[in-house]
Design a protein around this motif. Sequence first.
Motif, PDB file in Angstrom:
ATOM      1  N   ARG A  40       2.178   1.807  -3.591  1.00 29.62           N
ATOM      2  CA  ARG A  40       1.074   2.257  -4.455  1.00 29.62           C
ATOM      3  C   ARG A  40       0.729   3.714  -4.175  1.00 29.62           C
ATOM      4  O   ARG A  40       0.480   4.489  -5.096  1.00 29.62           O
ATOM      5  CB  ARG A  40      -0.158   1.371  -4.272  1.00 29.62           C
ATOM      6  N   ALA A  41       0.739   4.101  -2.901  1.00 29.07           N
ATOM      7  CA  ALA A  41       0.419   5.483  -2.539  1.00 29.07           C
ATOM      8  C   ALA A  41       1.472   6.448  -3.086  1.00 29.07           C
ATOM      9  O   ALA A  41       1.127   7.532  -3.563  1.00 29.07           O
ATOM     10  CB  ALA A  41       0.310   5.620  -1.022  1.00 29.07           C
TER      11      ALA A  41
ATOM     12  N   ASP B 220       0.971   9.631  -6.210  1.00 28.23           N
ATOM     13  CA  ASP B 220       1.032  11.011  -5.733  1.00 28.23           C
ATOM     14  C   ASP B 220       2.326  11.671  -6.197  1.00 28.23           C
ATOM     15  O   ASP B 220       3.408  11.304  -5.767  1.00 28.23           O
ATOM     16  CB  ASP B 220       0.949  11.006  -4.199  1.00 28.23           C
TER      17      ASP B 220
ATOM     18  N   GLY C  34       1.308   2.530   5.264  1.00 26.76           N
ATOM     19  CA  GLY C  34       0.359   2.049   4.276  1.00 26.76           C
ATOM     20  C   GLY C  34       0.023   3.153   3.299  1.00 26.76           C
ATOM     21  O   GLY C  34       0.898   3.860   2.822  1.00 26.76           O
ATOM     22  N   ALA C  35      -1.265   3.332   3.023  1.00 26.07           N
ATOM     23  CA  ALA C  35      -1.715   4.338   2.060  1.00 26.07           C
ATOM     24  C   ALA C  35      -2.040   5.680   2.711  1.00 26.07           C
ATOM     25  O   ALA C  35      -2.566   6.571   2.052  1.00 26.07           O
ATOM     26  CB  ALA C  35      -2.933   3.815   1.309  1.00 26.07           C
ATOM     27  N   ASP C  36      -1.705   5.847   3.985  1.00 23.76           N
ATOM     28  CA  ASP C  36      -2.003   7.085   4.706  1.00 23.76           C
ATOM     29  C   ASP C  36      -1.067   8.194   4.232  1.00 23.76           C
ATOM     30  O   ASP C  36       0.095   8.279   4.641  1.00 23.76           O
ATOM     31  CB  ASP C  36      -1.848   6.852   6.205  1.00 23.76           C
ATOM     32  N   ARG C  37      -1.578   9.062   3.362  1.00 23.47           N
ATOM     33  CA  ARG C  37      -0.764  10.101   2.738  1.00 23.47           C
ATOM     34  C   ARG C  37      -0.122  11.016   3.774  1.00 23.47           C
ATOM     35  O   ARG C  37       1.058  11.367   3.668  1.00 23.47           O
ATOM     36  CB  ARG C  37      -1.592  10.927   1.756  1.00 23.47           C
TER      37      ARG C  37
ATOM     38  N   ALA D 135       0.819  -1.215   0.000  1.00 21.96           N
ATOM     39  CA  ALA D 135       0.000   0.000   0.000  1.00 21.96           C
ATOM     40  C   ALA D 135       0.852   1.264   0.000  1.00 21.96           C
ATOM     41  O   ALA D 135       0.497   2.259  -0.639  1.00 21.96           O
ATOM     42  CB  ALA D 135      -0.939  -0.006   1.200  1.00 21.96           C
ATOM     43  N   ASP D 136       1.983   1.251   0.706  1.00 23.33           N
ATOM     44  CA  ASP D 136       2.830   2.441   0.748  1.00 23.33           C
ATOM     45  C   ASP D 136       3.411   2.754  -0.626  1.00 23.33           C
ATOM     46  O   ASP D 136       3.428   3.903  -1.064  1.00 23.33           O
ATOM     47  CB  ASP D 136       3.935   2.302   1.796  1.00 23.33           C
TER      48      ASP D 136
END
Length: 121
Positions: free
Chosen positions: A42-43, A47, A91-94, A39-40
């Motif tokens: 992919r994020a 961005d 993870g995906a937490d921007r 997830a990291d």
Amino acid sequence: MIAALPLLLAVAGGPPPAEFPIPHAVDCAHDTAADVRAADVRAVFADRSLIRADAEMATLYDAITNLVAMGWRGDLEDQQRDFLKSRLACGADRSCLVALYRKRIAALRLDLRTLERGGPY
């Protein structure tokens, strides 16, 4: 400080030697399918500002690790592993990723300032 970076990169002579297998930058063109499932990663891919932060962090890391002695290099590698573990935990937490990259880049810039002042290496 960043103005000195081209000189450092010219002296560094490119990417770190193969004996430093720490993945330190997201590579959208070459990362494996397993890497992209994280997830990291992919994020970061999704961005533009995170891609820029990742590129800045990797450039600083490469330049510094090519210019310092083994002891300091070992410390940098340990810090990079810690960064990667923390990035995975984000993870995906921007907002988590942005804060993490800012902190890592600030630490590497501090190392760069130490090098500019003449050591210790």
